[in-house]
Each structure stands twice: as C-alpha cells, then as structure tokens.
Design a protein around this motif. Structure first.
Motif, PDB file in Angstrom:
ATOM      1  N   MET A 160      -7.952  52.302  22.873  1.00 41.66           N
ATOM      2  CA  MET A 160      -9.131  51.844  22.792  1.00 41.66           C
ATOM      3  C   MET A 160     -10.272  52.657  23.629  1.00 41.66           C
ATOM      4  N   GLY A 161     -11.408  53.004  23.329  1.00 43.51           N
ATOM      5  CA  GLY A 161     -12.267  53.764  24.079  1.00 43.51           C
ATOM      6  C   GLY A 161     -12.698  52.794  24.979  1.00 43.51           C
ATOM      7  N   THR A 162     -13.753  53.644  26.036  1.00 50.31           N
ATOM      8  CA  THR A 162     -14.456  52.895  27.113  1.00 50.31           C
ATOM      9  C   THR A 162     -15.348  51.785  26.436  1.00 50.31           C
ATOM     10  N   GLN A 163     -15.179  50.448  27.094  1.00 56.79           N
ATOM     11  CA  GLN A 163     -15.916  49.261  26.516  1.00 56.79           C
ATOM     12  C   GLN A 163     -17.310  49.064  27.351  1.00 56.79           C
ATOM     13  N   VAL A 164     -18.170  48.661  26.564  1.00 55.24           N
ATOM     14  CA  VAL A 164     -19.514  48.156  27.265  1.00 55.24           C
ATOM     15  C   VAL A 164     -19.654  46.726  26.961  1.00 55.24           C
ATOM     16  N   LYS A 165     -19.507  45.717  28.072  1.00 58.50           N
ATOM     17  CA  LYS A 165     -19.666  44.474  27.908  1.00 58.50           C
ATOM     18  C   LYS A 165     -20.816  43.815  28.572  1.00 58.50           C
ATOM     19  N   ASN A 166     -21.344  42.976  27.744  1.00 64.93           N
ATOM     20  CA  ASN A 166     -22.598  42.171  28.247  1.00 64.93           C
ATOM     21  C   ASN A 166     -21.928  40.929  28.905  1.00 64.93           C
ATOM     22  N   THR A 167     -21.936  41.009  30.274  1.00 59.17           N
ATOM     23  CA  THR A 167     -21.444  39.707  30.971  1.00 59.17           C
ATOM     24  C   THR A 167     -22.487  38.962  31.550  1.00 59.17           C
ATOM     25  N   ALA A 168     -22.358  37.680  32.045  1.00 56.16           N
ATOM     26  CA  ALA A 168     -23.372  36.955  32.341  1.00 56.16           C
ATOM     27  C   ALA A 168     -24.001  37.523  33.723  1.00 56.16           C
ATOM     28  N   ALA A 169     -23.210  38.550  34.310  1.00 63.43           N
ATOM     29  CA  ALA A 169     -23.967  39.191  35.533  1.00 63.43           C
ATOM     30  C   ALA A 169     -24.430  40.316  35.144  1.00 63.43           C
ATOM     31  N   GLY A 170     -24.787  40.872  33.892  1.00 63.74           N
ATOM     32  CA  GLY A 170     -25.081  42.035  33.396  1.00 63.74           C
ATOM     33  C   GLY A 170     -24.095  42.761  32.654  1.00 63.74           C
ATOM     34  N   TYR A 171     -24.570  43.974  32.377  1.00 60.63           N
ATOM     35  CA  TYR A 171     -23.744  44.886  31.564  1.00 60.63           C
ATOM     36  C   TYR A 171     -22.538  45.925  32.424  1.00 60.63           C
ATOM     37  N   LYS A 172     -21.215  45.655  31.812  1.00 58.76           N
ATOM     38  CA  LYS A 172     -20.276  46.799  32.519  1.00 58.76           C
ATOM     39  C   LYS A 172     -19.980  47.849  31.473  1.00 58.76           C
ATOM     40  N   ILE A 173     -20.094  49.280  32.091  1.00 56.44           N
ATOM     41  CA  ILE A 173     -19.549  50.377  31.353  1.00 56.44           C
ATOM     42  C   ILE A 173     -18.137  50.579  31.649  1.00 56.44           C
ATOM     43  N   GLY A 174     -17.166  50.340  30.804  1.00 60.34           N
ATOM     44  CA  GLY A 174     -15.782  50.412  31.365  1.00 60.34           C
ATOM     45  C   GLY A 174     -15.468  49.102  32.003  1.00 60.34           C
ATOM     46  N   THR A 175     -13.940  48.770  31.319  1.00 59.63           N
ATOM     47  CA  THR A 175     -13.466  47.361  32.177  1.00 59.63           C
ATOM     48  C   THR A 175     -12.422  47.714  33.134  1.00 59.63           C
TER      49      THR A 175
END
Length: 101
Positions: free
Chosen positions: A1-16
């Motif tokens: 799976m490629g790099t993920q962008v996640k929208n969390t309660a604290a903001g966006y994460k690029i890569g987990t």
C-alpha cells in the motif's frame, strides 16, 4: 500500500509510519530520513574569567581560559554545521527544498 494521508482529530497525517515513502515536488519518494547527525546539538556553556591584575601568571591564565572557550565554540560550530548539513540533505532528498539554483 502506498503512503497514506489520514484526517485525524488532531489534523492531517502524511504517512502513518517512518517506513512509508514521501516525495515532494516530483522528487523520488524516500522513507523518513534518520541518523545520528540529526541529534539535538547541546551547546557548551563557555565562560572566561576576568583578570584582576597585570602579572604574567594572570595573563597566561586568562589566555588559557580564552583558548578553552574558543575551542568549545569551535566544537559547537562543527556540531551545528553537521546538523544543518544533515537537515539540508534530508530536505533535498524528499524534495522539500531544491538544494541548488
């Protein structure tokens, strides 16, 4: 799976995870850079005693203190230069900065 962008309660994460690759502005994606050169630089607290006389002993003591303090400043400068160069290298690697004109 490629790099993920996640929208969390604290903001966006690029890569987990540090192992996910990221590249900016067309740079080849790389994993999170790491290494000892990224360690925080601890600066030496250098102080120099003041002379309370003009005899040769006091002058030599002050000269030695100045030499010791200067050597500490030089060592700190070398450590900071290593950190700055590592940060630059890592930013160029991910495409965060171009690195040259």
């Amino acid at each position: 799976m490629g790099t993920q962008v996640k929208n969390t309660a604290a903001g966006y994460k690029i890569g987990t995870a540090a192992s996910q690759k990221i590249g900016l502005f067309g740079a080849t994606p790389v994993v999170q850079p790491s290494g000892a050169a990224q360690a925080a630089v601890t600066l030496t607290a250098a102080t120099v005693a003041t002379a309370n006389g003009s005899d040769a002993g006091t002058t030599q003591t002050l000269a030695n203190a100045l030499k010791t303090a200067l050597n500490a400043v030089i060592a700190d400068n070398v450590a900071m230069a290593a950190l700055v160069n590592k940060l630059r290298t890592d930013l160029v690697a991910i495409g965060g900065i171009k690195g040259a004109a």
